[in-house]
Design a protein around this motif. Sequence first.
Motif, PDB file in Angstrom:
ATOM      1  N   LEU A  37       0.827  -1.206   0.000  1.00  0.00           N
ATOM      2  CA  LEU A  37       0.000   0.000   0.000  1.00  0.00           C
ATOM      3  C   LEU A  37       0.865   1.263   0.000  1.00  0.00           C
ATOM      4  CD1 LEU A  37      -2.816  -1.104   2.476  1.00  0.00           C
ATOM      5  CD2 LEU A  37      -3.079  -0.628   0.057  1.00  0.00           C
ATOM      6  N   ARG A  38       1.993   1.202   0.708  1.00  0.00           N
ATOM      7  CA  ARG A  38       2.894   2.351   0.738  1.00  0.00           C
ATOM      8  C   ARG A  38       3.537   2.570  -0.634  1.00  0.00           C
ATOM      9  NH1 ARG A  38       3.977   4.204   6.012  1.00  0.00           N
ATOM     10  NH2 ARG A  38       2.981   2.840   7.515  1.00  0.00           N
TER      11      ARG A  38
ATOM     12  N   ALA B  24       2.185   1.683  -3.435  1.00  0.00           N
ATOM     13  CA  ALA B  24       1.096   2.172  -4.297  1.00  0.00           C
ATOM     14  C   ALA B  24       0.921   3.677  -4.098  1.00  0.00           C
ATOM     15  CB  ALA B  24      -0.197   1.440  -3.969  1.00  0.00           C
ATOM     16  N   TYR B  25       1.059   4.120  -2.862  1.00  0.00           N
ATOM     17  CA  TYR B  25       0.948   5.562  -2.580  1.00  0.00           C
ATOM     18  C   TYR B  25       2.070   6.324  -3.278  1.00  0.00           C
ATOM     19  CZ  TYR B  25       1.842   9.921  -0.126  1.00  0.00           C
ATOM     20  OH  TYR B  25       2.131  11.222   0.148  1.00  0.00           O
TER      21      TYR B  25
ATOM     22  N   ASN C 248       1.458   6.488  -6.943  1.00  0.00           N
ATOM     23  CA  ASN C 248       0.390   7.450  -7.235  1.00  0.00           C
ATOM     24  C   ASN C 248       0.894   8.886  -7.093  1.00  0.00           C
ATOM     25  OD1 ASN C 248      -2.205   8.239  -7.934  1.00  0.00           O
ATOM     26  ND2 ASN C 248      -2.918   8.245  -5.826  1.00  0.00           N
ATOM     27  N   TYR C 249       1.758   9.099  -6.103  1.00  0.00           N
ATOM     28  CA  TYR C 249       2.338  10.436  -5.902  1.00  0.00           C
ATOM     29  C   TYR C 249       3.156  10.845  -7.127  1.00  0.00           C
ATOM     30  CZ  TYR C 249       4.506  14.331  -3.398  1.00  0.00           C
ATOM     31  OH  TYR C 249       4.901  15.577  -2.999  1.00  0.00           O
TER      32      TYR C 249
ATOM     33  N   SER D  37       0.920  11.601 -10.009  1.00  0.00           N
ATOM     34  CA  SER D  37       0.289  12.915  -9.817  1.00  0.00           C
ATOM     35  C   SER D  37       1.271  14.030 -10.170  1.00  0.00           C
ATOM     36  CB  SER D  37      -0.147  13.100  -8.359  1.00  0.00           C
ATOM     37  OG  SER D  37      -1.025  12.095  -7.997  1.00  0.00           O
ATOM     38  N   THR D  38       2.541  13.806  -9.840  1.00  0.00           N
ATOM     39  CA  THR D  38       3.579  14.790 -10.165  1.00  0.00           C
ATOM     40  C   THR D  38       3.638  15.019 -11.676  1.00  0.00           C
ATOM     41  OG1 THR D  38       4.850  14.064  -8.270  1.00  0.00           O
ATOM     42  CG2 THR D  38       6.055  15.237  -9.963  1.00  0.00           C
TER      43      THR D  38
ATOM     44  N   LYS E 254       1.388  14.421 -13.870  1.00  0.00           N
ATOM     45  CA  LYS E 254       0.151  15.054 -14.362  1.00  0.00           C
ATOM     46  C   LYS E 254       0.137  16.552 -14.046  1.00  0.00           C
ATOM     47  CE  LYS E 254      -2.593  10.941 -13.406  1.00  0.00           C
ATOM     48  NZ  LYS E 254      -3.596  10.409 -12.453  1.00  0.00           N
ATOM     49  N   ALA E 255       0.580  16.890 -12.834  1.00  0.00           N
ATOM     50  CA  ALA E 255       0.536  18.298 -12.399  1.00  0.00           C
ATOM     51  C   ALA E 255       1.411  19.181 -13.284  1.00  0.00           C
ATOM     52  CB  ALA E 255       0.967  18.408 -10.943  1.00  0.00           C
TER      53      ALA E 255
ATOM     54  N   ILE F 227       7.874  19.815  -5.402  1.00  0.00           N
ATOM     55  CA  ILE F 227       6.966  18.669  -5.307  1.00  0.00           C
ATOM     56  C   ILE F 227       7.601  17.495  -4.568  1.00  0.00           C
ATOM     57  CG2 ILE F 227       5.813  16.907  -6.712  1.00  0.00           C
ATOM     58  CD1 ILE F 227       5.264  19.128  -8.778  1.00  0.00           C
TER      59      ILE F 227
ATOM     60  N   ARG G 194      -6.305   2.244   5.342  1.00  0.00           N
ATOM     61  CA  ARG G 194      -5.249   2.691   4.422  1.00  0.00           C
ATOM     62  C   ARG G 194      -5.650   2.413   2.975  1.00  0.00           C
ATOM     63  NH1 ARG G 194      -0.214   4.523   5.677  1.00  0.00           N
ATOM     64  NH2 ARG G 194       0.888   4.915   3.771  1.00  0.00           N
TER      65      ARG G 194
ATOM     66  N   LEU H 207      -6.462   5.210   0.144  1.00  0.00           N
ATOM     67  CA  LEU H 207      -5.703   5.212  -1.113  1.00  0.00           C
ATOM     68  C   LEU H 207      -6.644   5.179  -2.315  1.00  0.00           C
ATOM     69  CD1 LEU H 207      -2.708   5.045  -2.141  1.00  0.00           C
ATOM     70  CD2 LEU H 207      -3.045   2.602  -2.309  1.00  0.00           C
TER      71      LEU H 207
ATOM     72  N   TYR I   2      -7.225   7.997  -5.431  1.00  0.00           N
ATOM     73  CA  TYR I   2      -7.203   7.775  -6.886  1.00  0.00           C
ATOM     74  C   TYR I   2      -8.294   8.604  -7.568  1.00  0.00           C
ATOM     75  CZ  TYR I   2      -4.008   3.807  -6.365  1.00  0.00           C
ATOM     76  OH  TYR I   2      -2.932   3.022  -6.085  1.00  0.00           O
TER      77      TYR I   2
ATOM     78  N   GLY J  67      -4.332  16.256 -13.167  1.00  0.00           N
ATOM     79  CA  GLY J  67      -3.252  16.998 -12.497  1.00  0.00           C
ATOM     80  C   GLY J  67      -3.703  18.352 -11.985  1.00  0.00           C
TER      81      GLY J  67
ATOM     82  N   LEU K  28       5.749  24.991  -1.701  1.00  0.00           N
ATOM     83  CA  LEU K  28       4.899  24.188  -0.817  1.00  0.00           C
ATOM     84  C   LEU K  28       5.475  24.153   0.592  1.00  0.00           C
ATOM     85  CD1 LEU K  28       4.135  21.137  -3.130  1.00  0.00           C
ATOM     86  CD2 LEU K  28       2.687  23.092  -2.685  1.00  0.00           C
TER      87      LEU K  28
ATOM     88  N   TYR L  25       5.358  21.841   3.701  1.00  0.00           N
ATOM     89  CA  TYR L  25       4.906  20.556   4.221  1.00  0.00           C
ATOM     90  C   TYR L  25       5.033  20.560   5.736  1.00  0.00           C
ATOM     91  CZ  TYR L  25       4.963  18.653  -0.479  1.00  0.00           C
ATOM     92  OH  TYR L  25       4.716  18.403  -1.781  1.00  0.00           O
TER      93      TYR L  25
ATOM     94  N   TYR M 145      -0.861  14.777  -1.910  1.00  0.00           N
ATOM     95  CA  TYR M 145      -0.517  14.690  -3.334  1.00  0.00           C
ATOM     96  C   TYR M 145      -0.323  16.087  -3.912  1.00  0.00           C
ATOM     97  CZ  TYR M 145      -2.103   9.874  -3.009  1.00  0.00           C
ATOM     98  OH  TYR M 145      -2.241   8.559  -2.643  1.00  0.00           O
ATOM     99  N   PRO M 146       0.610  16.223  -4.820  1.00  0.00           N
ATOM    100  CA  PRO M 146       0.757  17.529  -5.484  1.00  0.00           C
ATOM    101  C   PRO M 146      -0.292  17.680  -6.579  1.00  0.00           C
ATOM    102  CG  PRO M 146       2.379  15.982  -6.335  1.00  0.00           C
ATOM    103  CD  PRO M 146       1.580  15.240  -5.306  1.00  0.00           C
TER     104      PRO M 146
END
Lengths: 296, 196
Positions: free
Chosen positions: A66-67, A69-70, A73-74, A77-78, A80-81, A187, B61, B65, B69, B75, B112, B114, B167-168
Motif C-alpha cells: 500500500l505504501r 502504491a501511494y 500514485n504520488y 500525480s507529479t 500530471k501536475a 513537489i 489505508r 488510497l 485515486y 493533475g 509548498l 509541508y 498529493y501535489p
Amino acid sequence: MKKKDLEWIGCKRCGLEKKMANMAQGKKRAQASFFDGVLFMLTAVFSVSLIFITLDNYGVAQDKLLRTAYLANYMQSTSKALYYLDVSTLWDVKSYCKDADTNPGIADNPGATVGYYCNEGGPGEKYDLDCKNLSQYSGRVTVADLLKKDADTTDGTAGQPGGLLDDKFGTSAQMGRTALRCAMKEIMKPFTFSGYRYISEIADATGEQGIGDFPKYMEGQKYASDYMFTKAFREDIDEKARNELDCSKIDSNQLLVIRSPFKILELNDEGDNKGKFTSRNYVLRTCIWPSDEGRE
Amino acid sequence: MFQEVTMEKRQQKRKILGFIGPLGDDIPAIFPIVAGILIFITALAFIETQKADRDRYLAVRSSTLKMSYILTEKGHMGDLNFDSKCKDQLLPFGAGNNLDFAVVLKKQCGPLHYSDEDNLKLVLDGEEMVTDRICSTIEKLQEMQPTSLDEAIPLDIPSKNSVILTYPVAVDCSLGKRGLGMIVVAGWEPKKKSAE
C-alpha cells in the motif's frame, strides 16, 4: 512372647515401611513437580514465540504494498501536475541555501550526510537553480509547455546532439530545464527530506536504456534532481560513473521508476516532409530510491 | 470372607502410600498446567486482537488510497470540480466503505510548505481571495470556514487507525493562474456509536 510385645515389633516394622514408602512418594512428587515446571515454562515460551512470530509478519507485506502504491500514485500525480502548472508561479522557489535558515542541516553542513551544496552563483556554479527567471513568463505557460520546447535535440545547429534540456529552444531561451528543476524541487520535498533521491528527465521511449538517442546526455546533468547537488554525487562517485549514470539501474531494491508518455509533435519546415508533423516518442522518466548514504 | 480381607488389605496399602485419588493426589500439578493453558489462551486472544487491529488499519489505508485515486484523476483540481467530486463520488465512497474522511484542497500557489499541522488547517488568503476547500463526512469539519493561517485551527483527526496522504496538484490561483497546491486526504475508522 506376649501379645503386647508382638504389637510393638509389628509397629516398628510398620513405621519402617511407612518411612520407606514416604521417601519413595517424595521422590515421585519432586519428579512430578519438576516435570510440571518444565511443562509450564514450555507453554509460556511457546505462547510468547507464537505472539512474536505471528505478529512480526502479519500485514507487513500488505502495508508495504500500500505504501508503494501511494508512492507510485504520488509520482504519477507529479507528472500530471506538470501539464497544468504555470511556470510563473514557481519564481519564488528558493535554493536550499535560502532554506537553510528555516531548515538547518539541509544546506552545506560538513557533519550532515545528506548535506547539499550551497552556492548563490549563476549558471556554471555548483548550484544552478535560479527560479526567479521564471517570473518573465506571463500568462498560462505550463512546465510541460516549456519542457517540450526545451526537448529539441538540435541546439540550433542541424545534426548536433546535446541540445536536450539546455534551457533553449533552438537559439531562443526557453527554460524548460529550470522549470522542471524548480517544480520537482518543491513537489519532491517530502521525499527529499525523508532521505530519498530522485532524478527526473526526458528520455527516449524507444531507447533500450532510456537515454536512447541522446549521446553525452548525462554529461551536462540535464535532468532535475536534488541528488546532483549532494556531496555524495559530486565527490563520492567517480567522473565516469557520474557521466554514465542511468537512474533506472541504480543499485537499490526499492527503486521505483515511473515513465509517463511525453510525445512531441514537430513541424517539419524543410525537405520532402515540409509542413508535416514528425512525432517524437519521449517519456518523462522519474526515478526515486531511498538513499543509503551514511549507512553502514 | 476372603474378598473382605483383600479389600481391607488394599485400602490399608493405599493409606500407607498416601494415595488420595487420581485428581486429589496431584492437586499441586494442576496449578502450572492451568496457568500454562491460561497463558496460551491469552496469547491467542492477544494475537487475534492485534491481527484485527492491523486488519482495520490496512482497510482504512486501502480505502483512503482508493479515494485518493478519485482525487488525483487529473493533475489539476478546480473549485467546482472539487465540490462535485465531493458530493457525487467521495461522500458515497466513504459511506460505502465505512470510512470517515476529510479531504483538504490546499492552495499554496507557490512554494509548498509541508507541515503536518498546517496541512490540516483551512486557510483563507485575504489579499488574493484564494481559499482552501474541504470535503468531509463529519459535519462539523465540513462546516469549517477558512481563516488566516495564524487563526486557523488544525482539523481534529483521530490518532488511532488514521491515514493522511498528500498529493501535489495544480490549483486555481489569483489572476487566472495555476499554481502548486496539495490534496491532503485523511481517512480514519468511524467511532462506534456505543463509544460516542
